[in-house]
Design an enzyme around this catalytic site. Structure first.
Site: not given
Ligand code: NAP
Ligand code: HSE
Length: 429
Positions: A15, A131, A136, A189, A207
């Site tokens: 994200v 939001e 998402g 993913g 949620k």
């Molecule tokens: P992600 O791909 O795992 O990205 C998290 C990033 O944060 C990684 O690059 C990680 O670094 C970095 N990180 C973790 N701890 C850190 C620290 N202490 N200092 C600096 N960087 C750090 O996760 P994401 O999917 O983008 O999700 C991010 C947030 O959005 C989460 O709260 C998730 O629940 C929420 N979310 C995600 C989605 C989705 O579709 N992915 C949808 C809704 C909400 P490394 O690469 O070194 O591990």
């Molecule tokens: N793992 C979550 C899902 C990502 O499958 O809906 C979005 O919050």
């Protein structure tokens, strides 16, 4: 303040990488609607060399030290996208205390510490928006807080976890096994890095806590959300549900009963005629029953870099507008109502029960006696031969209270020859 809104971004993952992309792609429009140039100036990462190319592309300075963001007076907003509880909670609290606005997509943190963080934001006269934390790319929180503010919501039903919806769709439509479907969801993913929270219903429960707060103004504890994941669902359940005219889906439900609410996440049988039945694969949807609008459903992608980052940027746009209007420091959700949880005698539902029983005379009669002694009547019954000594019996019931469901379950478990396989709630048309 100048016409620049500078962002300190925590995390350049899925994200996080999407945020500068969206800001850059829709730059002119964003500038027009906010009167400001919104830009990510600095990003906190764990490994600078890994993120160098991305940083160069969007002209972002990288740091591995949070102090460089919190002490940077040019940064107005901290966007937290590292996930989980710590250090995210500490970073957000410090940002709010330093007078910086915060945007986050962190449902884990908001479901458990949302009230505390919202109070901290208000105390420091700054904004806290999230939001993207629920569904998402669907703008559901803003819709409930703003567009439905005049309405009286009675029920919120959500398919709010893309991973499990994808898995169940594949198990139903393509007869894939649980393991195959999970592997695919991980490869695509949708799943969290550790998919436990997805398959055990915890991600959906986070949620539903946030949705309940917006819909009913109540602060529900995570422990009060009865949560059941999809691990126990068998291909037999999937097939039986189909035969009965339903499809199994992981549903989050938050329902107002009098002055109380009941919140639950569980696999439920969704009738083929229900709008939620059309929600397939990784898509999310939130179905709302309210006295003014009636039935409405909000549908879209619940995950992914671009949809989720678009919601994050919509929060940044709201903050930019609030700054322009001098209206920062108000809660994202200002609806507040005394939190009361419904008891088991108040919560009604139809249920599906699947048993293995001995394949001999009188078993259906015995089952009928057990159910009728708890004042429960059957709606549909299927009996199917299994291995010659056992028969699979599946029943759906007319509406009963949760207390009745628990009582009949206990009675069934007292019969040594009856093996109760699964119980699921059945959604009404
Ligand atoms: P992600 O791909 O795992 O990205 C998290 C990033 O944060 C990684 O690059 C990680 O670094 C970095 N990180 C973790 N701890 C850190 C620290 N202490 N200092 C600096 N960087 C750090 O996760 P994401 O999917 O983008 O999700 C991010 C947030 O959005 C989460 O709260 C998730 O629940 C929420 N979310 C995600 C989605 C989705 O579709 N992915 C949808 C809704 C909400 P490394 O690469 O070194 O591990
Ligand atoms: N793992 C979550 C899902 C990502 O499958 O809906 C979005 O919050």
């Amino acid at each position: 303040m100048s016409n620049k809104l500078n962002i300190g971004l925590l995390g350049l993952g899925t994200v996080g990488s999407g945020v500068p992309f969206i800001l850059n792609s829709h730059k002119e429009k964003i500038q027009q609607v906010t009167g400001m140039e919104i830009q990510v100036t600095k990003a906190l990462v764990r490994d600078e060399s890994e993120k160098e190319r991305q940083a160069k592309r969007f002209d972002i300075a990288l740091t591995t030290d949070y102090n460089e963001i919190i002490n940077d007076e040019e940064i107005h907003v901290v966007v937290e996208l590292i996930g989980k509880i710590e250090p995210a909670k500490t970073y957000i609290s410090q940002a709010l205390e330093a007078g910086k606005h915060v945007v986050t997509a962190n449902k884990d943190l908001l479901a458990q510490y949302g009230a505390e963080l919202a109070s901290l934001a208000q105390k420091n006269h700054v904004d806290l928006y999230f939001e993207a934390a629920v569904a998402g790319g669907i703008p559901i929180l803003r819709t409930i807080a703003n567009s439905l503010a005049a309405d009286n919501i009675q029920k919120v039903l959500g398919i709010v976890n893309g991973t499990t919806n994808y898995m169940l769709t594949k198990m139903v439509a393509e007869s894939k096994s649980y393991e195959e479907a999970l592997k695919e969801a991980q490869e695509l993913g949708f799943a969290e890095s550790d998919p436990t929270n997805d398959v055990d219903g915890i991600d959906a429960a986070y949620k539903m806590v946030i949705l309940s707060n917006f819909a009913f103004g109540m602060n529900v504890n995570l422990k009060d959300v009865e949560t059941q994941g999809i691990r126990e669902i068998t291909t037999d359940d999937v097939e039986m549900a189909k035969k009965l005219g339903y499809e199994l889906k992981l549903i989050g439900s938050s329902e107002k009963i009098g002055e109380s609410i009941a919140v639950q996440v569980a696999p439920m049988l969704v009738p083929l005629t229900h709008p939620l039945h059309s929600v397939k694969n990784e898509m999310n949807a939130v179905f709302i029953n309210s006295s003014g609008v009636g039935e409405s459903m909000y549908y879209g992608p619940g995950a992914g870099a671009k949809p989720t980052a678009t919601s994050v940027v919509s929060d940044l746009i709201t903050i930019a507008k609030n700054i322009r209007l001098g209206t920062t420091g108000y809660r994202f959700n200002s609806y507040n109502y005394e939190t009361k949880l419904a008891n088991d005698n108040e919560v009604y539902g139809k249920y599906y029960f699947a048993f293995d029983v001995p394949d001999k005379k009188g078993q259906l009669l015995l089952l009928t006696k057990i159910f009728s002694s708890t004042d429960i009547s059957f709606e549909q019954v299927i009996q199917q031969k299994t291995d010659g000594t056992t028969a699979r019996m599946v029943v759906t019931t007319h509406a009963m209270t949760k207390a009745q469901m628990k009582a009949v379950t206990e009675k069934i478990q007292e019969v040594p020859e009856f093996h109760l396989l699964n119980t699921f709630k059945v959604l009404e048309d």
